[in-house]
Design a protein around this motif. Sequence first.
Motif, PDB file in Angstrom:
ATOM      1  N   ALA A 116       0.826  -1.217   0.000  1.00 37.57           N
ATOM      2  CA  ALA A 116       0.000   0.000   0.000  1.00 37.57           C
ATOM      3  C   ALA A 116       0.855   1.260   0.000  1.00 37.57           C
ATOM      4  O   ALA A 116       0.320   2.362   0.134  1.00 37.57           O
ATOM      5  CB  ALA A 116      -0.917  -0.019   1.222  1.00 37.57           C
ATOM      6  N   GLU A 158       2.737   2.304   2.242  1.00 37.94           N
ATOM      7  CA  GLU A 158       2.607   2.982   3.530  1.00 37.94           C
ATOM      8  C   GLU A 158       3.911   2.931   4.318  1.00 37.94           C
ATOM      9  O   GLU A 158       4.037   3.614   5.336  1.00 37.94           O
ATOM     10  CB  GLU A 158       1.490   2.328   4.369  1.00 37.94           C
ATOM     11  CG  GLU A 158       0.103   2.740   3.937  1.00 37.94           C
ATOM     12  CD  GLU A 158      -0.981   1.892   4.576  1.00 37.94           C
ATOM     13  OE1 GLU A 158      -2.118   1.976   4.088  1.00 37.94           O
ATOM     14  OE2 GLU A 158      -0.685   1.146   5.524  1.00 37.94           O
ATOM     15  N   HIS A 183      -4.738  -3.501  -3.129  1.00 38.45           N
ATOM     16  CA  HIS A 183      -4.510  -2.065  -2.927  1.00 38.45           C
ATOM     17  C   HIS A 183      -4.874  -1.273  -4.178  1.00 38.45           C
ATOM     18  O   HIS A 183      -5.525  -0.223  -4.112  1.00 38.45           O
ATOM     19  CB  HIS A 183      -3.041  -1.832  -2.555  1.00 38.45           C
ATOM     20  CG  HIS A 183      -2.649  -0.375  -2.544  1.00 38.45           C
ATOM     21  ND1 HIS A 183      -3.113   0.493  -1.584  1.00 38.45           N
ATOM     22  CD2 HIS A 183      -1.868   0.363  -3.376  1.00 38.45           C
ATOM     23  CE1 HIS A 183      -2.624   1.694  -1.829  1.00 38.45           C
ATOM     24  NE2 HIS A 183      -1.866   1.640  -2.911  1.00 38.45           N
ATOM     25  N   GLN A 184      -4.464  -1.834  -5.353  1.00 38.30           N
ATOM     26  CA  GLN A 184      -4.758  -1.128  -6.608  1.00 38.30           C
ATOM     27  C   GLN A 184      -6.258  -1.072  -6.860  1.00 38.30           C
ATOM     28  O   GLN A 184      -6.781  -0.077  -7.350  1.00 38.30           O
ATOM     29  CB  GLN A 184      -4.039  -1.809  -7.770  1.00 38.30           C
ATOM     30  CG  GLN A 184      -2.750  -1.062  -8.084  1.00 38.30           C
ATOM     31  CD  GLN A 184      -1.776  -1.890  -8.882  1.00 38.30           C
ATOM     32  OE1 GLN A 184      -2.115  -2.974  -9.355  1.00 38.30           O
ATOM     33  NE2 GLN A 184      -0.571  -1.380  -9.022  1.00 38.30           N
ATOM     34  N   ARG A 219      -8.573  -1.006  -4.513  1.00 37.16           N
ATOM     35  CA  ARG A 219      -9.107   0.011  -3.597  1.00 37.16           C
ATOM     36  C   ARG A 219      -8.834   1.407  -4.135  1.00 37.16           C
ATOM     37  O   ARG A 219      -9.674   2.287  -4.067  1.00 37.16           O
ATOM     38  CB  ARG A 219      -8.452  -0.124  -2.213  1.00 37.16           C
ATOM     39  CG  ARG A 219      -9.295  -0.892  -1.207  1.00 37.16           C
ATOM     40  CD  ARG A 219      -8.867  -0.590   0.223  1.00 37.16           C
ATOM     41  NE  ARG A 219      -7.433  -0.711   0.440  1.00 37.16           N
ATOM     42  CZ  ARG A 219      -6.813  -1.852   0.702  1.00 37.16           C
ATOM     43  NH1 ARG A 219      -7.488  -2.976   0.783  1.00 37.16           N
ATOM     44  NH2 ARG A 219      -5.510  -1.875   0.877  1.00 37.16           N
ATOM     45  N   ARG A 220      -7.597   1.567  -4.683  1.00 39.38           N
ATOM     46  CA  ARG A 220      -7.193   2.867  -5.195  1.00 39.38           C
ATOM     47  C   ARG A 220      -8.086   3.269  -6.375  1.00 39.38           C
ATOM     48  O   ARG A 220      -8.529   4.404  -6.491  1.00 39.38           O
ATOM     49  CB  ARG A 220      -5.726   2.788  -5.637  1.00 39.38           C
ATOM     50  CG  ARG A 220      -5.024   4.106  -5.478  1.00 39.38           C
ATOM     51  CD  ARG A 220      -3.541   3.964  -5.597  1.00 39.38           C
ATOM     52  NE  ARG A 220      -3.038   5.212  -6.161  1.00 39.38           N
ATOM     53  CZ  ARG A 220      -2.654   5.335  -7.412  1.00 39.38           C
ATOM     54  NH1 ARG A 220      -2.671   4.295  -8.222  1.00 39.38           N
ATOM     55  NH2 ARG A 220      -2.241   6.492  -7.865  1.00 39.38           N
ATOM     56  N   THR A 221      -8.342   2.302  -7.261  1.00 42.08           N
ATOM     57  CA  THR A 221      -9.208   2.554  -8.408  1.00 42.08           C
ATOM     58  C   THR A 221     -10.591   2.971  -7.929  1.00 42.08           C
ATOM     59  O   THR A 221     -11.190   3.912  -8.448  1.00 42.08           O
ATOM     60  CB  THR A 221      -9.313   1.285  -9.279  1.00 42.08           C
ATOM     61  OG1 THR A 221      -8.000   0.847  -9.575  1.00 42.08           O
ATOM     62  CG2 THR A 221     -10.068   1.550 -10.554  1.00 42.08           C
ATOM     63  N   THR A 275     -11.308   4.344  -5.034  1.00 39.60           N
ATOM     64  CA  THR A 275     -11.200   5.686  -4.449  1.00 39.60           C
ATOM     65  C   THR A 275     -11.202   6.733  -5.553  1.00 39.60           C
ATOM     66  O   THR A 275     -11.911   7.740  -5.479  1.00 39.60           O
ATOM     67  CB  THR A 275      -9.913   5.798  -3.607  1.00 39.60           C
ATOM     68  OG1 THR A 275      -9.887   4.732  -2.677  1.00 39.60           O
ATOM     69  CG2 THR A 275      -9.849   7.124  -2.867  1.00 39.60           C
ATOM     70  N   LEU A 276     -10.406   6.455  -6.627  1.00 40.67           N
ATOM     71  CA  LEU A 276     -10.344   7.410  -7.748  1.00 40.67           C
ATOM     72  C   LEU A 276     -11.715   7.561  -8.396  1.00 40.67           C
ATOM     73  O   LEU A 276     -12.121   8.664  -8.749  1.00 40.67           O
ATOM     74  CB  LEU A 276      -9.309   6.958  -8.772  1.00 40.67           C
ATOM     75  CG  LEU A 276      -7.842   7.111  -8.333  1.00 40.67           C
ATOM     76  CD1 LEU A 276      -6.910   6.533  -9.378  1.00 40.67           C
ATOM     77  CD2 LEU A 276      -7.502   8.583  -8.100  1.00 40.67           C
TER      78      LEU A 276
END
Length: 221
Positions: A45, A47, A77-78, A80-82, A84-85
Motif C-alpha cells: 500500500a 505505507e 490495494h490497486q 481500492r485505489r481505483t 477511491t479514484l
Amino acid sequence: MNAKGYSERDEKRILEVLGRGLLKEFPNPERAGCPGSDVLKRIAAHEMPLAEAGKWLDHLTSCSPCYGDFSHFQAAHQHRRTRTLLAIAASIFIVICLAGWAFFLKPKESIVTQTAVLDLRNRSIPRGAEPNPAEPPLEVNRAATSWNIYLPLGSSEGPFDVRIVRPSGESLVTARGTAKISDGLTSLVVAVNLSSARSGQFILQIRKTDSEWNSYPVLLR
Ligand SMILES: [Zn+2]
C-alpha cells in the motif's frame, strides 16, 4: 518505447514472467524469516518508507509465499485505489452538475430581481412637475431593467409616458407603456436602463399620454 529500449508492454511481460518464476522458484513452507502479512500489506500500500521496506526486498524476491502474498495485497490495494479514484471522479462530477445547475438557475433569479415594483396606489395624485415634498421617496434598485408601476387608485388604462428627471429638471430616462387594469389594480410596465445612472434623489414623472405630468420623489439605490 521507453529509455531502456523496450515498450511498457514488453516490460510488463518481463515482470509477469519474473513474477511467475518468483511464485514457484523459492518455496518456503516453514515461512522461515518471513516478515509477516502486516509488513507486506504496508509495502504493497506504499505505507512503509522505502528505507524501512528496503531490508525486506531481498526476502520478497527470494521467498515465493511472501511474493505471492505481496502480489495479492498489491492487487487489492490497486483495486481500492481505483475505487477511491472513481469515488473522487464521481464527487467531482456531482460538484460540476451542481455548479451547472446553479449557473443555469441564476439568470432566472436575476430576471426576477431585475423587476422593480413601484407602488403608487396610496399616493395622492400630485399635479405638476414638482413632487409633493411630504411624500417619502420611492426606493428603486438601479439594476432593475423593468419597472412595474402600480398607478394611483382610480387611474385609467391606456398609453402612459414615464420619465426620470434630475432635481435640476434634466431628463435621465424616458419610457412608454400601456397601463392595464386587473382586479382593480392599474399597473404599468416599462423598460428602463439606469445602469449608467448614479444613485441619489430623482423625480419620477408619469403622465397619461397628452395629459399633465404627475411627479413623485424617487431614490435610486
Ligand atoms: Zn517469506
